[in-house]
Each structure stands twice: as structure tokens, then as C-alpha cells.
Motif scaffolding. Sequence first.
Motif, PDB file in Angstrom:
ATOM      1  N   PHE A   1      -1.507  38.539  24.388  1.00  0.00           N
ATOM      2  CA  PHE A   1      -2.251  39.696  23.294  1.00  0.00           C
ATOM      3  C   PHE A   1      -3.927  40.055  23.614  1.00  0.00           C
ATOM      4  CE2 PHE A   1       1.454  37.444  21.310  1.00  0.00           C
ATOM      5  CZ  PHE A   1       1.941  38.362  20.993  1.00  0.00           C
ATOM      6  N   ASP A   2      -4.176  39.601  24.693  1.00  0.00           N
ATOM      7  CA  ASP A   2      -5.698  39.718  25.071  1.00  0.00           C
ATOM      8  C   ASP A   2      -5.830  40.867  25.972  1.00  0.00           C
ATOM      9  OD1 ASP A   2      -8.420  39.663  25.502  1.00  0.00           O
ATOM     10  OD2 ASP A   2      -8.417  37.721  26.319  1.00  0.00           O
ATOM     11  N   ASN A   3      -6.301  42.161  25.388  1.00  0.00           N
ATOM     12  CA  ASN A   3      -6.714  43.047  26.222  1.00  0.00           C
ATOM     13  C   ASN A   3      -8.136  43.509  26.422  1.00  0.00           C
ATOM     14  OD1 ASN A   3      -7.065  44.168  23.613  1.00  0.00           O
ATOM     15  ND2 ASN A   3      -5.780  45.827  23.810  1.00  0.00           N
ATOM     16  N   GLY A   4      -9.007  42.532  26.309  1.00  0.00           N
ATOM     17  CA  GLY A   4     -10.309  42.586  26.187  1.00  0.00           C
ATOM     18  C   GLY A   4     -10.848  43.034  27.593  1.00  0.00           C
ATOM     19  N   GLN A   5     -10.216  42.518  28.722  1.00  0.00           N
ATOM     20  CA  GLN A   5     -10.581  42.967  30.221  1.00  0.00           C
ATOM     21  C   GLN A   5     -10.396  44.496  30.291  1.00  0.00           C
ATOM     22  OE1 GLN A   5      -8.653  41.507  33.719  1.00  0.00           O
ATOM     23  NE2 GLN A   5     -10.567  40.025  33.753  1.00  0.00           N
ATOM     24  N   LEU A   6      -9.404  44.723  29.803  1.00  0.00           N
ATOM     25  CA  LEU A   6      -9.055  46.253  29.929  1.00  0.00           C
ATOM     26  C   LEU A   6     -10.143  47.070  29.289  1.00  0.00           C
ATOM     27  CD1 LEU A   6      -6.883  48.448  31.198  1.00  0.00           C
ATOM     28  CD2 LEU A   6      -5.736  47.988  29.049  1.00  0.00           C
ATOM     29  N   ASN A   7     -10.391  46.854  28.131  1.00  0.00           N
ATOM     30  CA  ASN A   7     -11.108  47.593  27.213  1.00  0.00           C
ATOM     31  C   ASN A   7     -12.799  47.682  27.920  1.00  0.00           C
ATOM     32  OD1 ASN A   7      -9.373  48.221  25.333  1.00  0.00           O
ATOM     33  ND2 ASN A   7     -10.043  46.349  24.128  1.00  0.00           N
ATOM     34  N   ASN A   8     -13.066  46.571  28.497  1.00  0.00           N
ATOM     35  CA  ASN A   8     -14.324  46.537  29.290  1.00  0.00           C
ATOM     36  C   ASN A   8     -14.338  47.189  30.392  1.00  0.00           C
ATOM     37  OD1 ASN A   8     -15.538  44.714  27.389  1.00  0.00           O
ATOM     38  ND2 ASN A   8     -14.779  42.835  28.502  1.00  0.00           N
ATOM     39  N   LEU A   9     -12.994  47.285  31.055  1.00  0.00           N
ATOM     40  CA  LEU A   9     -12.909  47.983  32.354  1.00  0.00           C
ATOM     41  C   LEU A   9     -13.008  49.489  32.125  1.00  0.00           C
ATOM     42  CD1 LEU A   9     -12.225  48.013  35.377  1.00  0.00           C
ATOM     43  CD2 LEU A   9     -10.027  47.998  34.826  1.00  0.00           C
ATOM     44  N   LEU A  10     -12.586  50.092  30.960  1.00  0.00           N
ATOM     45  CA  LEU A  10     -12.740  51.171  30.740  1.00  0.00           C
ATOM     46  C   LEU A  10     -13.929  52.005  30.406  1.00  0.00           C
ATOM     47  CD1 LEU A  10      -9.378  51.770  28.710  1.00  0.00           C
ATOM     48  CD2 LEU A  10      -9.685  52.523  30.856  1.00  0.00           C
ATOM     49  N   SER A  11     -14.978  51.006  30.024  1.00  0.00           N
ATOM     50  CA  SER A  11     -16.243  51.639  29.693  1.00  0.00           C
ATOM     51  C   SER A  11     -17.168  51.316  30.783  1.00  0.00           C
ATOM     52  CB  SER A  11     -16.696  50.540  28.532  1.00  0.00           C
ATOM     53  OG  SER A  11     -16.825  49.187  29.077  1.00  0.00           O
ATOM     54  N   LEU A  12     -16.627  50.786  32.018  1.00  0.00           N
ATOM     55  CA  LEU A  12     -17.555  50.865  33.192  1.00  0.00           C
ATOM     56  C   LEU A  12     -17.569  52.200  33.776  1.00  0.00           C
ATOM     57  CD1 LEU A  12     -16.318  47.614  35.156  1.00  0.00           C
ATOM     58  CD2 LEU A  12     -18.281  47.821  33.993  1.00  0.00           C
ATOM     59  N   LYS A  13     -19.220  52.125  34.263  1.00  0.00           N
ATOM     60  CA  LYS A  13     -19.433  53.246  35.154  1.00  0.00           C
ATOM     61  C   LYS A  13     -19.164  53.071  36.602  1.00  0.00           C
ATOM     62  CE  LYS A  13     -22.886  55.256  32.012  1.00  0.00           C
ATOM     63  NZ  LYS A  13     -24.230  55.577  31.928  1.00  0.00           N
ATOM     64  N   VAL A  14     -18.290  53.804  37.437  1.00  0.00           N
ATOM     65  CA  VAL A  14     -17.985  53.531  38.573  1.00  0.00           C
ATOM     66  C   VAL A  14     -18.934  53.876  39.746  1.00  0.00           C
ATOM     67  CG1 VAL A  14     -15.809  53.704  40.479  1.00  0.00           C
ATOM     68  CG2 VAL A  14     -15.535  53.807  38.146  1.00  0.00           C
ATOM     69  N   ASN A  15     -19.278  55.073  39.831  1.00  0.00           N
ATOM     70  CA  ASN A  15     -19.913  55.725  40.865  1.00  0.00           C
ATOM     71  C   ASN A  15     -21.445  55.705  40.568  1.00  0.00           C
ATOM     72  OD1 ASN A  15     -18.029  56.158  42.876  1.00  0.00           O
ATOM     73  ND2 ASN A  15     -17.358  58.096  41.653  1.00  0.00           N
ATOM     74  N   LYS A  16     -22.100  54.778  40.368  1.00  0.00           N
ATOM     75  CA  LYS A  16     -23.517  54.674  40.252  1.00  0.00           C
ATOM     76  C   LYS A  16     -24.543  54.652  41.353  1.00  0.00           C
ATOM     77  CE  LYS A  16     -22.832  50.482  38.411  1.00  0.00           C
ATOM     78  NZ  LYS A  16     -23.086  49.251  37.653  1.00  0.00           N
ATOM     79  N   TYR A  17     -24.091  54.774  42.547  1.00  0.00           N
ATOM     80  CA  TYR A  17     -24.855  54.677  43.687  1.00  0.00           C
ATOM     81  C   TYR A  17     -24.449  55.502  44.800  1.00  0.00           C
ATOM     82  CZ  TYR A  17     -26.261  50.304  41.328  1.00  0.00           C
ATOM     83  OH  TYR A  17     -26.572  49.344  40.283  1.00  0.00           O
ATOM     84  N   ARG A  18     -25.326  55.459  45.901  1.00  0.00           N
ATOM     85  CA  ARG A  18     -24.912  56.520  46.942  1.00  0.00           C
ATOM     86  C   ARG A  18     -23.767  55.778  47.613  1.00  0.00           C
ATOM     87  NH1 ARG A  18     -29.118  58.953  51.311  1.00  0.00           N
ATOM     88  NH2 ARG A  18     -27.453  60.033  52.532  1.00  0.00           N
ATOM     89  N   GLU A  19     -22.734  56.675  47.959  1.00  0.00           N
ATOM     90  CA  GLU A  19     -21.511  56.142  48.549  1.00  0.00           C
ATOM     91  C   GLU A  19     -21.607  55.378  49.991  1.00  0.00           C
ATOM     92  OE1 GLU A  19     -18.020  58.741  50.873  1.00  0.00           O
ATOM     93  OE2 GLU A  19     -17.663  58.593  48.635  1.00  0.00           O
TER      94      GLU A  19
END
Length: 831
Positions: free
Chosen positions: A350-368
Motif C-alpha cells: 500500500f506504499d506509493n511514496g516512491q511513485l509520488n516522489n518520482l512524479l515530482s522529479l525534474k528530468v532534463n536538468k542539464y545539457r544532454e
Amino acid sequence: MNVQDYKYFLLKSIFYDLSLYFGSESKIGKNLSDLEKILEYNNLLLLDKVSSKLVDIISDNNGFKFTEPENKKFLKSIFTTFKKHVEKDKTTNGEYTINGEYIRYYPLSEIKNSIIYPDKIKDNSSDDYEKYIENLDWEKIVDSEDINSVLNTLSNIFCYVPYFKDGKYGIGDISFYDKLKINTALASCLYLLKERNELNESFLNDDEYEHFVLLSGDISGIQKFIYTISSISKGVLKSLRARSFYLEIMLEHIADEILEYFNLTRANLLYTGGGHFYLILPNYSNIEEIINNIIQRLNDWFIDNFYIDLYIAMGVEKFNFNNLKDFSSVFKKLSSKLTQMKQRRYIYGFDNGQLNNLLSLKVNKYRECTICHSGFHITRERIIKNEKTKESNLGYVCDTCFNLYNAGKYMLSKEESIFVVNNNGKESLDNNLMVGLPSLYYECGKNENKEIDRYLYFGTKEKINSSNLVRAYSKNNKENKYVNLFLGDYNFKEDKEDKNLIDFETLVKGTENNNTIGINRLAVLRCDVDSLGDAFMNGFIGHADILRTSSFSRHLSLFFKYYINFICEGNINIDNYKLFGDSFHNNSFDRKEEKRIVIVYSGGDDVFLVGHWLDVINFSFDLRESFRKYTDDKLTFSAGIGFFHTKYPISKMASQTGELEDLAKKNEYTEKNKCIKKDSVALFGIPHSYKTEEDKSFKYVFTWDEFKEIKSKIDFLFSVCYFSKDDYDKEKVLLSVSLMYRLKQLIELYDKDRGINIARLAYSLARINYNNENNKNYNLFKDKIYNWFTAGYKEKEDKKNENDKKSKYLNKEIKYLNIALDFIIYLFRKE
């Protein structure tokens, strides 16, 4: 838990009945008996329970009968009990019977630097083997600080020795190593349960009580992670091989992390390969909570380092002593659970904390990154120096890709060991030779505690502090004291002293002093074993027990992770395949058996490699024939072989060759009125003009046996023709490139349902120059070509009369001719 007592218990379980094979009166038997007495663990209740259950499994013939006397010196092939060996015999009241002609034996041997095949003829070198065993320093083996090192040694020397006890031999296809390994795996689980007060005598004697769990781990995203790099980036092959190797070691590392967490050894590791692993663990009362915590920590690390590109799913299935006899049922239930978990990523109970944290991450923060194309990590402009190219700009690259690029030559060196280190004393190590690894102690957001970090280090051991070393591996080195990993790591080298990996251009074109021949094309081979899941689930009738399941997977892994290297070298102990045979002689083409190939990945059942197109074709047949002999022709594999320019994107090479492999697996053919699927190869590529599955499959997909017909066409053409002024033969006729294209054009017209144009065919054949010296071969050539075409035409007319929808398909004779002409054209082309 008393560590010393536990070590003695593990050693006792390993050596529990090893002296049986040699006999107590022999020198080696006495040595082993003395060693068992030295081991200071006297409570044998757990060992007696486990061993007796396994002996019952081994000694059960389950209806199999043999028409020749038993020979307890030699181990029968594991495929003795495989399903295709078994037939109902009405003369024996419906019992299963194995005729003597089907039985294959392994020679009495340690694992060697060549493929060990099972054979009908019994090996008579037992005296040499026993002398080898006697000369081993057994006390040194037992005194090893690492139980895994003991298992390492014994796996090498006892994997081809049959197990028996008190005259109980069973079918004779279980080795001493498989027995001692599973004996140790199950006994250690019981020991740990007892230490946690979760095992009493009533539970121990209850065969229905679930003492154990089978854990399955599966890493998703491997294909994308490996093949995302661009072919135009610098050092593409080095990066490709390094990324594949990194994931192979990561899989072993994760399995070892879990085993060490439970205080278990690699005896509890049933299988690793292809992104999967299976472990036997004790069934603790809170086992599911423990496993959920492990999965969450591993995926925390994956998210922090690779976002969602890599993900690990795990599932557990409980089992008892009774399940040991039908272990396939455990696999089936576990497979279903793992599938369900993959559909609910990042949610644990019943733990979906990891999924919630994942959705809040910024993916493309740096030069590719120019290698992996990720924008998740800091990238820097990287300049590399090389003796040959002086300086080269890799572009903006992240630390992981850059370190994998640097470590590539260490990954590919047979001499180097690989170390897993933690962060203690990291400052003394070369950061450019370190790549991160997941840890069971990793906590998301608490990265500042560097002592919980794990790294893969490719440098020398001298700089590693003892407190810094977590574990060490060696590659394909059975004598090394580190944990040995069998890995398919063959890579062709122009210069054997050069540790750098060859590039695509040199692989295909060769060098000034070592030219290749034919068209400058890179071939990519992808293949895997047909219906392997079904083989595991249903391959052993009445014998789908834990011992045979373990032995079966071990033999397949040994073939695809170790013996494949010798196939690349041309060392297969059977005739090497040559597409153009010995009839083709060319002074500039001194083809050695060693193949111009680089293995990108070779796992427990599948292969991905690149190389010169002709060597890849020849290798694929060597692989197929070796595999047939190794499995006694009871397993098959299907393959896709794509031809590409060296600058073509590697991700496209991988995906398009994967499509060819899929087409090969969908192929069907009829043999003795029985429809057989797979066991095929798909060639070249899928033209964009082919829209439907029907169109894709009709032209370049063959069974391996059909491919032999293509070779027979090539052999015939070489026997009566020459192809250029360089190989002029006055007794043969000239088959020019223009004539080959005219014949292919006629085949294409036939293919498009326009009918065979007899006049055009006759005209093309009549234009060939012939005289008294080559008249015989000219007549052979024109008659053969004419018969192939007209036979196909008549068959086509018959199919039309029957309103057969498949009438547009090429007749087999000219279908084979078409491909034979393609290969000959490739042989004489350059671009």
C-alpha cells in the motif's frame, strides 16, 4: 549467530558426502573423509533432512529404463531426461523408456578451455582425472576464508562427476556439484531459520511446511540502456560493450548484495542472465516486508542515477520439501506474481511514496549527454588522448558514460579482476575507473552518507584498502581465488597486445596488412533459445525437480557465457562452417577460423554480437551446430542477422535485427507431416516496401536446414564457374556480376506473378562464352539453372490451378538460388 559455527556448518554441508564417489579406501577418499572429521560441526539433523530428500529425488527412476549397464563413473547428459527423449513404449506397459542409443555421457573432466560435449562413447580418462583430484590441496580449499571460493573450486572439478549414494544412482544425470550446491542452499536456509527461532523439530519434519522462498529479480530497460548510444559517437563499440558488461556485473552484484544481506552464499544463486536472477531464501515470518524494503531501496538508487530508464521488479514464492520434486510449479506461480508487479511499478503493497516522489522529479536538468542522450546528470566536455588518434573530442558526456568509456579496456581484458568497493578510502582510487552500483543500504535523499555507496572499480587491487573492498570478481578464470563469473567477452583484435577495443570500420574493412574481403558491411546477430520458458516449465516429464532445473540452467549458462568464446575463436571440436567452402581460393583471403566478431552481450540463453558479415554468417552456423551437439539436438534457437553500414545508428541496428529475430521465431515448416516452428534464421533486413507480415516473411527467412540448401547452390556455382579475371579457370565458365543480376531480375519477375520468361532465360544462358575446355561445366551450369527455373514454374502453375493463395511464393530451388547469388555478389563487392 556464531560466525565460526555457521562456517563449519556450510563446509560440512558442502563436503557432506563427497568422499562417496572415490570410496573410503582410495587415497582421495581418505583425504576427504579426514577433512569431514576436521570440520567441527556435529549437529547433523538439518543436513540429514535435506540430503535424504535430495537423495530420494536422485534415486527415483520414475519409470525410465536403460538397455545398457549402468556406469557410475560417467555423468549422463541432463538432456537424457529432457522431454524429446521420452516416448511411450506399449511393450513396457506404458512405462517411459530410454533406449541406449539416446544416452550421452560427459567425459570425466574439469571445466576446460574448450567445449565439453556429451557423447555416446564413454571417456576412459578417469585415471588422469583422479590423479588431478588427488594433487589438489584439499586442506587449503577448506581453510579458505570465503565459502564462495570453495564453491568456485568445486564447481570446476565436480560438475561432470555423477552423484550416487549407497548404490542409489537414479538416472545418473545429476552431478556431485549440483547435489552439494542445492544441499548447501537448503540447509543454510534451515540453519538461519533455526537461529531466528523460527524452526523447531515439528516444523522440520513437516514436509508441507514452507521453509523456503524462491525470489526472482528482473531488471527492465536493459535494451534501451545499452543501445541508446549513437553510432556516430566516438568509441561506439567500446561504449556499447562497456554498458552491456556494466549491467551484467550489476546483476551479479545485486544478487550478491541480497545473499550477503541474508548471510547466504552463492550456493543459493540458481541462475543469473538476461537481466534475471533466481535465489533460494529462508522463509522468514516477515519475508515479504524485507523484500519490499530491498526493492524500494534498489529502485531509489535507479531513480537517482538513471531516472526510470532502469527498474527492478522482484517476486517471491514460498515452497516446501514436497515442492522440490515438482519445482516447475514454483516457477509458474512466481512468474505470474512477477508479471503483476511489473504492472504496478513503484508501488509496494500500500506504499506509493516512491511513485509520488518520482512524479515530482525534474528530468532534463542539464545539457544532454552525447552518448546516452540523458539530461539527468551534469555533463562536461571530454577530451580523450590516444596514441594513434592523439586527441579526440567526445562532446558533452556525463560521468557514468565517461567512466564506462575509460574502463572499457579493463572490462575486455582477460587478465583483470573487477572489484566492488565502498566509499572508505575512495580518494586513493582513480575516479575515472569507478562507476556507481546500487546498494541495499541506499536511502533516497540521504546521499551525503557516502559510506553506503557502492562502486564498480576497474583498477588494480594494490590501491584498495581492506576496509574499502566489498567483493571481487574474476572473469573466466577458474583458478582465481575471487568469485569466478563466466562471461561471453570475446573481442577480435588485430594486435593481441592492444587492450583497446576495435572500431566498426576496422572490424569490417580490416587494415592495410590484414584486408577483409567482400562488401564493407557490418552484420549484427541477435538470437535466443526457442521456447525456453516452456523447456523450464514442461521440459522434464516426471523429473521437473530442483536439481535438474538448477543443472539445466547451469549448462545453458555455461554454453552461452563461456563456451561461446571458443566458438568465436573457431575452437569447436567439430568442422568449422564456411559459407564459401574450400572451393574458393584467393591469395588475399587467408581466412582463419578466428572470427572478426565482438560479443556485445551473451546471457543465459540469448546473444547479441557484431562483426564482419561473412564471419557472422559462419559463426552463426558454428554456434548452431555446437548447440545441437551440446544439447543432443533437443533445443533449438532462432536468429536475425542484419547487414548495415558502419555509420548506421546502433539503436536502429538493434531494433531492426530484433524484428528479423521475431520473424525467424514465427517461421513454420513441415517435416514428416508435422508442423515445426522456429529453429530458423532471418537475413539482411526488412525493406520499407514490405507492408504486411505475409510479405515480410516470404523471402529471407529459412530454417537452418534450408540454409544448407543455399550453401549447396553456392558450392555448385563455385564448382563450375569463376567470377572475375583474378580467379580465371579455363575449365570453368564466367559467371559475371551482370549475369548474376540478370538471373536475379528473372527471379524478381517470377516473384511478381508474371511467369517465367523462358526466352529471356535462354537468351541469358546462350550469351555465356564456352569452348571445348569448359563445355562440360557450361552444360552443367545451364541445365541446372534451367531446371531450377522451370521446375519452379511448373509448381507455380499447379498451385494456380488449385487456387492456392501462396502461389506467388518463390519455388524453393530458385528462392535458394536467389540468396546464393546475393552472397556471391557480396563476396566480390566492396561498397
